[in-house]
Design a protein around this motif. Structure first.
Motif, short mmCIF file in Angstrom:
data_model
loop_
_atom_site.label_atom_id
_atom_site.label_comp_id
_atom_site.label_asym_id
_atom_site.label_seq_id
_atom_site.Cartn_x
_atom_site.Cartn_y
_atom_site.Cartn_z
N ASN A 94 -9.92 11.78 -8.29
CA ASN A 94 -8.96 12.82 -8.64
C ASN A 94 -7.61 12.15 -8.86
N GLU A 95 -6.56 12.94 -9.03
CA GLU A 95 -5.27 12.42 -9.45
C GLU A 95 -4.45 11.80 -8.33
N GLU A 96 -4.80 12.05 -7.07
CA GLU A 96 -3.96 11.58 -5.97
C GLU A 96 -4.71 10.69 -5.00
N ILE A 97 -3.94 9.81 -4.34
CA ILE A 97 -4.43 9.09 -3.17
C ILE A 97 -4.39 10.07 -1.98
N PRO A 98 -5.41 10.12 -1.13
CA PRO A 98 -5.37 11.03 0.02
C PRO A 98 -4.13 10.80 0.88
N ILE A 99 -3.53 11.88 1.37
CA ILE A 99 -2.29 11.79 2.11
C ILE A 99 -2.50 11.38 3.56
N MET A 100 -3.72 11.51 4.08
CA MET A 100 -4.02 11.19 5.48
C MET A 100 -3.11 12.00 6.40
N ASP A 101 -2.41 11.36 7.37
CA ASP A 101 -1.53 12.12 8.26
C ASP A 101 -0.07 12.02 7.83
N GLY A 102 0.16 11.58 6.58
CA GLY A 102 1.53 11.46 6.08
C GLY A 102 2.16 10.12 6.36
N SER A 103 1.44 9.24 7.06
CA SER A 103 1.92 7.89 7.33
C SER A 103 0.94 6.91 6.69
N SER A 104 0.99 5.65 7.11
CA SER A 104 0.04 4.67 6.57
C SER A 104 -0.91 4.14 7.63
N ILE A 105 -0.86 4.68 8.84
CA ILE A 105 -1.69 4.13 9.91
C ILE A 105 -3.17 4.32 9.62
N GLY A 106 -3.54 5.42 8.95
CA GLY A 106 -4.94 5.63 8.58
C GLY A 106 -5.44 4.58 7.61
N TYR A 107 -4.60 4.16 6.69
CA TYR A 107 -4.97 3.10 5.76
C TYR A 107 -5.09 1.76 6.50
N CYS A 108 -4.23 1.54 7.49
CA CYS A 108 -4.34 0.32 8.30
C CYS A 108 -5.69 0.28 9.01
N MET A 109 -6.11 1.42 9.54
CA MET A 109 -7.41 1.49 10.22
C MET A 109 -8.54 1.22 9.24
N LEU A 110 -8.41 1.73 8.02
CA LEU A 110 -9.44 1.50 6.99
C LEU A 110 -9.50 0.03 6.62
N LEU A 111 -8.36 -0.61 6.50
CA LEU A 111 -8.32 -2.04 6.18
C LEU A 111 -8.84 -2.88 7.34
N ASP A 112 -8.60 -2.45 8.57
CA ASP A 112 -9.19 -3.13 9.72
C ASP A 112 -10.71 -3.07 9.66
N GLU A 113 -11.23 -1.91 9.25
CA GLU A 113 -12.69 -1.76 9.11
C GLU A 113 -13.23 -2.66 8.00
N ALA A 114 -12.47 -2.78 6.91
CA ALA A 114 -12.92 -3.59 5.77
C ALA A 114 -12.89 -5.08 6.08
N GLY A 115 -11.91 -5.51 6.87
CA GLY A 115 -11.73 -6.94 7.15
C GLY A 115 -11.04 -7.64 5.99
N ILE A 116 -10.50 -8.80 6.26
CA ILE A 116 -9.75 -9.58 5.27
C ILE A 116 -10.40 -10.95 5.11
N VAL A 117 -10.53 -11.40 3.86
CA VAL A 117 -11.05 -12.74 3.60
C VAL A 117 -10.10 -13.47 2.66
N GLU A 118 -10.05 -14.80 2.80
CA GLU A 118 -9.25 -15.62 1.91
C GLU A 118 -10.09 -16.09 0.72
N LEU A 119 -9.44 -16.22 -0.41
CA LEU A 119 -10.08 -16.68 -1.64
C LEU A 119 -9.66 -18.12 -1.93
N ASP A 120 -10.17 -18.67 -3.02
CA ASP A 120 -9.93 -20.08 -3.31
C ASP A 120 -8.57 -20.36 -3.94
N GLU A 121 -7.96 -19.35 -4.54
CA GLU A 121 -6.72 -19.57 -5.28
C GLU A 121 -5.49 -19.51 -4.38
N VAL A 122 -4.48 -20.30 -4.73
CA VAL A 122 -3.22 -20.33 -3.98
C VAL A 122 -2.45 -19.03 -4.16
#
Length: 297
Positions: A94-122
């Motif tokens: 749809n046209e919008e990103i979900p608002i969650m609770d009006g902050s970004s903490i929900g997105y932080c939790m989603l990114l924690d679930e996804a995990g972070i990996v490094e790639l080969d490029e600088v």
């Protein structure tokens, strides 16, 4: 220091702030040098996150391409920036990103679930070389050279619950989660009623927005931070400055800044090659690499 993406696909369903309809959002890994790409699954249109694709800043930062838009991207981009993610695909139906609770903490939790990996490029960053400012009366946004990434914001509302607020945030992932991520968007009751009469803010309520009437705050739980209002302005500014396409090394300073002024600032920076330098965070840039490594741990 290497570019980053998420380790696995994650998804959620939430409500859009203005249309008030359910939105399915999926985050997926991308290979190096792809940047941040938004994708409307219902339209089959990809919209790269670039300054030239910002088409509206009235109530939120909005990207557009071929008459297709994605709105309210700033909170998600703020969290993505805090996590040091350079490459990611963001799909919505749809046209919008979900608002969650009006902050970004929900997105932080989603990114924690996804995990972070490094790639080969600088990884590359934008280092500010000289002051750049956008001004509208007494309101302004400015960037200045600095060996850190700093967001220094002030606001002044003629409302007893806000008044003058100032906050200086020295950027790091951990400090972001503790000091900024939980700060919610806010609005005034008379504005909410007006927006709804125009078909906007249909998804806004006390669970995803601080609402104020002439007497005070309507949310029974009160504030999450003493300076929650100005901290949310910093949250927005971090998301808006992510439109530069690379992490910012410099000091961002503002009084009463807005999405519009932030968008004009990113455009002005990118249009002046003497205002910045693109730095590759290789071993020879030890000091700069150390500062950014600390920031995204």
């Amino acid at each position: 220091m290497r570019q980053r993406t998420i380790a696995k696909k994650v998804e959620l369903i939430g409500i859009g702030l203005h249309k008030g309809v359910p939105v399915k959002m999926v985050l997926e890994p991308l290979e190096a040098n792809n940047g941040i790409i938004f994708y409307r699954t219902d339209k089959g249109v990809s919209i790269p996150m670039k300054a030239e694709n910002v088409v509206d800043t009235t109530m939120a930062t909005v990207l557009g391409k071929d008459d297709v838009k994605i709105s309210t991207i700033e909170h998600l981009l703020s969290a993505i920036s805090a996590y040091g993610i350079d490459n990611i695909k963001i799909s919505v139906d749809n046209e919008e990103i979900p608002i969650m609770d009006g902050s970004s903490i929900g997105y932080c939790m989603l990114l924690d679930e996804a995990g972070i990996v490094e790639l080969d490029e600088v990884r590359k960053i934008i280092q500010i070389k000289r002051p750049i400012e956008i001004r509208d009366g007494d309101k302004f946004v400015r960037v200045e050279p600095s060996n850190q990434t700093v967001f220094d914001f002030a606001i002044d509302f003629k409302h007893q619950a806000i008044k003058e607020q100032k906050y200086k945030f020295v950027f790091s992932k951990q400090a972001y989660k503790e000091e900024i991520a939980r700060a919610r968007t806010f609005g005034f009751l008379h504005e909410v009623n007006y927006l709804r009469s125009k078909g906007l803010a249909q998804g806004g309520n006390l669970s995803n927005c601080i609402v104020l009437d002439e007497n005070g705050i309507l949310n029974k739980e009160g504030l999450r931070y003493k300076e929650e209002f100005v901290r949310h302005k910093i949250l927005d500014a971090i998301g808006d400055m992510a439109i530069l396409g690379m992490p910012l090394m410099g000091s961002y300073i503002s009084f009463a800044g807005s999405h519009k002024l932030n968008s004009l600032l990113t455009q002005k920076i990118l249009s002046d090659s003497n205002a910045y330098e693109v730095i590759a965070l290789e071993d020879q840039n030890t000091e700069k690499m150390f500062e950014f490594a600390k920031a995204v741990q």
